[in-house]
Design a protein around this motif. Sequence first.
Motif, PDB file in Angstrom:
ATOM      1  N   ALA A 134      -7.256   6.064   4.226  1.00  9.16           N
ATOM      2  CA  ALA A 134      -6.616   6.351   2.945  1.00  9.16           C
ATOM      3  C   ALA A 134      -6.387   5.070   2.155  1.00  9.16           C
ATOM      4  O   ALA A 134      -6.493   5.062   0.929  1.00  9.16           O
ATOM      5  N   GLN A 135      -6.097   3.986   2.848  1.00  9.70           N
ATOM      6  CA  GLN A 135      -5.822   2.712   2.171  1.00  9.70           C
ATOM      7  C   GLN A 135      -7.086   1.954   1.792  1.00  9.70           C
ATOM      8  O   GLN A 135      -7.169   1.380   0.704  1.00  9.70           O
ATOM      9  N   TYR A 136      -8.100   1.970   2.679  1.00  9.72           N
ATOM     10  CA  TYR A 136      -9.266   1.105   2.485  1.00  9.72           C
ATOM     11  C   TYR A 136     -10.580   1.857   2.275  1.00  9.72           C
ATOM     12  O   TYR A 136     -11.587   1.228   1.936  1.00  9.72           O
ATOM     13  N   LYS A 172     -17.400   4.722  13.682  1.00 13.72           N
ATOM     14  CA  LYS A 172     -16.476   4.821  12.553  1.00 13.72           C
ATOM     15  C   LYS A 172     -16.772   6.038  11.676  1.00 13.72           C
ATOM     16  O   LYS A 172     -15.846   6.698  11.180  1.00 13.72           O
ATOM     17  N   ASP A 173     -18.051   6.339  11.467  1.00 16.82           N
ATOM     18  CA  ASP A 173     -18.401   7.511  10.665  1.00 16.82           C
ATOM     19  C   ASP A 173     -17.887   8.791  11.315  1.00 16.82           C
ATOM     20  O   ASP A 173     -17.383   9.695  10.636  1.00 16.82           O
ATOM     21  N   ALA A 174     -18.033   8.876  12.634  1.00 18.36           N
ATOM     22  CA  ALA A 174     -17.559  10.069  13.346  1.00 18.36           C
ATOM     23  C   ALA A 174     -16.043  10.169  13.276  1.00 18.36           C
ATOM     24  O   ALA A 174     -15.479  11.271  13.165  1.00 18.36           O
ATOM     25  N   LEU A 175     -15.370   9.030  13.325  1.00 20.04           N
ATOM     26  CA  LEU A 175     -13.916   9.032  13.205  1.00 20.04           C
ATOM     27  C   LEU A 175     -13.495   9.489  11.811  1.00 20.04           C
ATOM     28  O   LEU A 175     -12.538  10.264  11.665  1.00 20.04           O
ATOM     29  N   PHE A 176     -14.205   9.036  10.794  1.00 22.70           N
ATOM     30  CA  PHE A 176     -13.899   9.458   9.424  1.00 22.70           C
ATOM     31  C   PHE A 176     -14.067  10.970   9.287  1.00 22.70           C
ATOM     32  O   PHE A 176     -13.243  11.649   8.663  1.00 22.70           O
ATOM     33  N   THR A 177     -15.125  11.505   9.891  1.00 21.48           N
ATOM     34  CA  THR A 177     -15.342  12.951   9.877  1.00 21.48           C
ATOM     35  C   THR A 177     -14.198  13.678  10.577  1.00 21.48           C
ATOM     36  O   THR A 177     -13.721  14.717  10.105  1.00 21.48           O
ATOM     37  N   GLU A 218      -1.820  10.781   1.190  1.00 21.77           N
ATOM     38  CA  GLU A 218      -3.005  10.309   1.908  1.00 21.77           C
ATOM     39  C   GLU A 218      -4.168  11.293   1.781  1.00 21.77           C
ATOM     40  O   GLU A 218      -5.329  10.889   1.782  1.00 21.77           O
ATOM     41  N   THR A 219      -3.858  12.578   1.643  1.00 26.46           N
ATOM     42  CA  THR A 219      -4.914  13.579   1.494  1.00 26.46           C
ATOM     43  C   THR A 219      -5.671  13.368   0.192  1.00 26.46           C
ATOM     44  O   THR A 219      -6.906  13.406   0.158  1.00 26.46           O
ATOM     45  N   ALA A 220      -4.934  13.156  -0.880  1.00 31.64           N
ATOM     46  CA  ALA A 220      -5.570  12.915  -2.182  1.00 31.64           C
ATOM     47  C   ALA A 220      -6.358  11.616  -2.179  1.00 31.64           C
ATOM     48  O   ALA A 220      -7.453  11.530  -2.752  1.00 31.64           O
ATOM     49  N   ARG A 221      -5.814  10.574  -1.545  1.00 37.55           N
ATOM     50  CA  ARG A 221      -6.522   9.291  -1.515  1.00 37.55           C
ATOM     51  C   ARG A 221      -7.816   9.394  -0.711  1.00 37.55           C
ATOM     52  O   ARG A 221      -8.850   8.814  -1.096  1.00 37.55           O
ATOM     53  N   LEU A 222      -7.776  10.110   0.394  1.00 39.42           N
ATOM     54  CA  LEU A 222      -8.992  10.292   1.188  1.00 39.42           C
ATOM     55  C   LEU A 222     -10.063  11.026   0.382  1.00 39.42           C
ATOM     56  O   LEU A 222     -11.242  10.677   0.438  1.00 39.42           O
TER      57      LEU A 222
END
Length: 212
Positions: free
Chosen positions: A36-38, A66-71, A108-112
Motif C-alpha cells: 500500500a505504501q510502495y 513477490k508477485d505471488a505475495l502481491f496476488t 490501504e485498500t484504496a491505495r492498493l
Amino acid sequence: MVTRTNGPDPGPKASRPRDSRATAELLLTAATAEFAQYGLAGARIDRIAERAGANKRLLYVYFGDKDALFTAVLEHQVGRLAAETPLVDGDLVTYAGTRFDYLLAHPETARLAAWRRFEADHHTASEIEGYRAKVEAVATAQRAGRVNDSLPAVDLFAMVLRITESWLDAPPALLAVAGEQPRTQERLAEHRAALIEAVRRITAPGPRAAAG
C-alpha cells in the motif's frame, strides 16, 4: 554405550514450535502495509519480513515470490471488501454508502487499488467473479424495474464505484477547494450524503412506457 542424564532426546530441532498460520497472517499484514505504501515495484521483501518480525525465508516458503505475495494480498483485500460491502438485490444506493464507509476505514485498500491501476493490469479470478456477480445483480434489478435500465448494468455499476471513491481519491487541489481540513468528520458526512443522493438519482427507475 552413552548414558543420557538430561531427560528425553529432544530430536534434531529443539526450537519452540512455530504457529505457521499466525506467521503467515503476520507476513500478509506486513505485506499489505508495504504494498500500500510502495506499490509492487517499490516494495521490498526485507522490509516486509522486518515489519512482520519474521525470517524472510518464511515469506518465500508461504507465498512464493513477490508477485505471488502481491496476488495473495489482493485476494485477501478483495475477499474482505466483498464480505463487508455486499450488493443486496441490486440496491446500489445502500451499496455506495457501505463501500464509502469501508474505504474510509481501510485506506490501504484504496491505495492498493491505485497502485495496481498505475503499475499493471493485475487482477484475480475471484475479483472478476465478484464483479460479474454484482453486475448481474444490477441487471436483475433493472429487469425487475427496481433500478434505472436506461444504461447498461456494467456501465451503471462502474459509475457507482467511482462515485464511492470520488472524494477519497480526489486531486489535492480539489480537496483544497473544500478548505484547510477537507477530511474532517463534518466534511466527510456531507460528502457521504451527497454521493448517496447522486447514486439515488442516477439509479432510480424512471416511468415505464405504457404497453401499446
